[in-house]
Design a protein around this motif. Structure first.
Motif, mmCIF file in Angstrom:
data_model
loop_
_atom_site.group_PDB
_atom_site.id
_atom_site.type_symbol
_atom_site.label_atom_id
_atom_site.label_comp_id
_atom_site.label_asym_id
_atom_site.label_seq_id
_atom_site.Cartn_x
_atom_site.Cartn_y
_atom_site.Cartn_z
ATOM 1 N N UNK A 130 0.758 -1.322 -0.066
ATOM 2 C CA UNK A 130 0.181 0.081 -0.302
ATOM 3 C C UNK A 130 0.843 1.169 0.061
ATOM 4 N N UNK A 131 2.391 1.338 0.166
ATOM 5 C CA UNK A 131 2.920 2.074 0.316
ATOM 6 C C UNK A 131 2.784 3.119 -0.992
ATOM 7 N N UNK A 132 2.574 4.435 -0.827
ATOM 8 C CA UNK A 132 2.324 5.437 -2.009
ATOM 9 C C UNK A 132 3.923 5.894 -2.393
ATOM 10 N N UNK A 133 3.930 5.954 -3.610
ATOM 11 C CA UNK A 133 5.343 6.506 -3.996
ATOM 12 C C UNK A 133 5.568 8.059 -3.446
ATOM 13 N N UNK A 134 4.533 8.731 -3.249
ATOM 14 C CA UNK A 134 4.552 10.354 -2.759
ATOM 15 C C UNK A 134 5.186 10.230 -1.590
ATOM 16 N N UNK A 135 4.908 9.167 -0.584
ATOM 17 C CA UNK A 135 5.018 9.064 0.580
ATOM 18 C C UNK A 135 6.663 8.815 0.806
ATOM 19 N N UNK A 136 7.403 8.213 -0.325
ATOM 20 C CA UNK A 136 8.803 8.113 -0.172
ATOM 21 C C UNK A 136 9.607 9.490 -0.360
ATOM 22 N N UNK A 183 5.856 13.871 11.300
ATOM 23 C CA UNK A 183 4.593 13.441 11.651
ATOM 24 C C UNK A 183 4.002 12.776 10.220
ATOM 25 N N UNK A 184 4.085 13.470 9.037
ATOM 26 C CA UNK A 184 3.468 12.964 7.863
ATOM 27 C C UNK A 184 4.066 11.645 7.372
ATOM 28 N N UNK A 185 5.406 11.453 7.569
ATOM 29 C CA UNK A 185 5.808 10.198 7.168
ATOM 30 C C UNK A 185 5.457 9.282 8.310
ATOM 31 N N UNK A 186 5.498 9.434 9.467
ATOM 32 C CA UNK A 186 4.858 8.556 10.731
ATOM 33 C C UNK A 186 3.659 7.984 10.423
ATOM 34 N N UNK A 187 2.906 8.915 10.017
ATOM 35 C CA UNK A 187 1.302 8.558 9.673
ATOM 36 C C UNK A 187 1.155 7.625 8.308
ATOM 37 N N UNK A 188 1.957 8.077 7.485
ATOM 38 C CA UNK A 188 1.747 7.337 6.316
ATOM 39 C C UNK A 188 2.364 5.830 6.651
ATOM 40 N N UNK A 189 3.698 5.702 7.172
ATOM 41 C CA UNK A 189 4.109 4.423 7.430
ATOM 42 C C UNK A 189 3.292 3.735 8.521
ATOM 43 N N UNK A 190 2.792 4.150 9.096
ATOM 44 C CA UNK A 190 1.780 3.592 10.123
ATOM 45 C C UNK A 190 0.483 3.001 9.477
ATOM 46 N N UNK A 191 -0.015 3.957 8.532
ATOM 47 C CA UNK A 191 -1.309 3.742 7.759
ATOM 48 C C UNK A 191 -0.896 2.422 6.667
ATOM 49 N N UNK A 192 0.198 2.450 6.313
ATOM 50 C CA UNK A 192 0.438 1.366 5.517
ATOM 51 C C UNK A 192 0.583 -0.106 6.254
#
Length: 149
Positions: free
Chosen positions: A37-43, A50-59
């Motif tokens: 589910x990892x989004x390329x934009x998150x990379x 906080x945004x990186x942590x949120x997306x990592x945890x959401x994944x």
């Protein structure tokens, strides 16, 4: 103060979802960081934000949810009703975990209220589905039981 009940709620979740995802709270082994589910934009997000942590945890939540839905708590796939309930338990738990992440990281008051509503409603539905599974002799294995926060 309106945030006090919310803070109490979050404090009741052992070290919140962030650390819960690294533990075996769904009865499954820890999730690897390479999520489908990892989004390329998150990379492109700066690590430690906080945004990186949120997306990592959401994944991580999505991966755990998908795995639980695929395992169906060991319910035979020939039993359609039990399959539905067994797949919906981790699906709803995923929604609860995602909503908790919104409460941890989100700022919008309307979305925070929605997240609180999702948590309350989905937990009731998880209990209903688990009760149905028990009543029909198709109780899901602990791997698909809801997390106890």
């Amino acid at each position: 103060m309106k945030s006090l009940p919310l803070l109490s709620f979050l404090a009741a979740t052992p070290v919140a979802v962030a650390q819960a995802q690294t533990h075996d709270h769904h009865g499954m082994s820890a999730v690897k960081s390479s999520s489908p589910h990892a989004s390329p934009a998150v990379a492109g997000l700066a690590p430690g934000t906080p945004a990186a942590a949120f997306h990592r945890q959401m994944d991580s939540v999505m991966t755990v949810m998908d795995r639980g839905m695929q395992q169906m708590g060991g319910v035979p796939p020939t039993n359609i009703d039990a399959s539905f309930a067994a797949m919906m338990v981790p699906h709803h738990q995923g929604a609860v975990d995602m909503a908790r992440l919104q409460l941890l990281y989100g700022q919008d008051p309307a979305l925070r209220r929605l997240a609180q509503s999702i948590i309350a409603e989905q937990q009731v539905e998880i209990q209903q589905m688990n009760a149905w599974l028990r009543q029909h002799g198709a109780a899901a294995k602990p791997s698909s039981a809801p997390a106890q926060h």
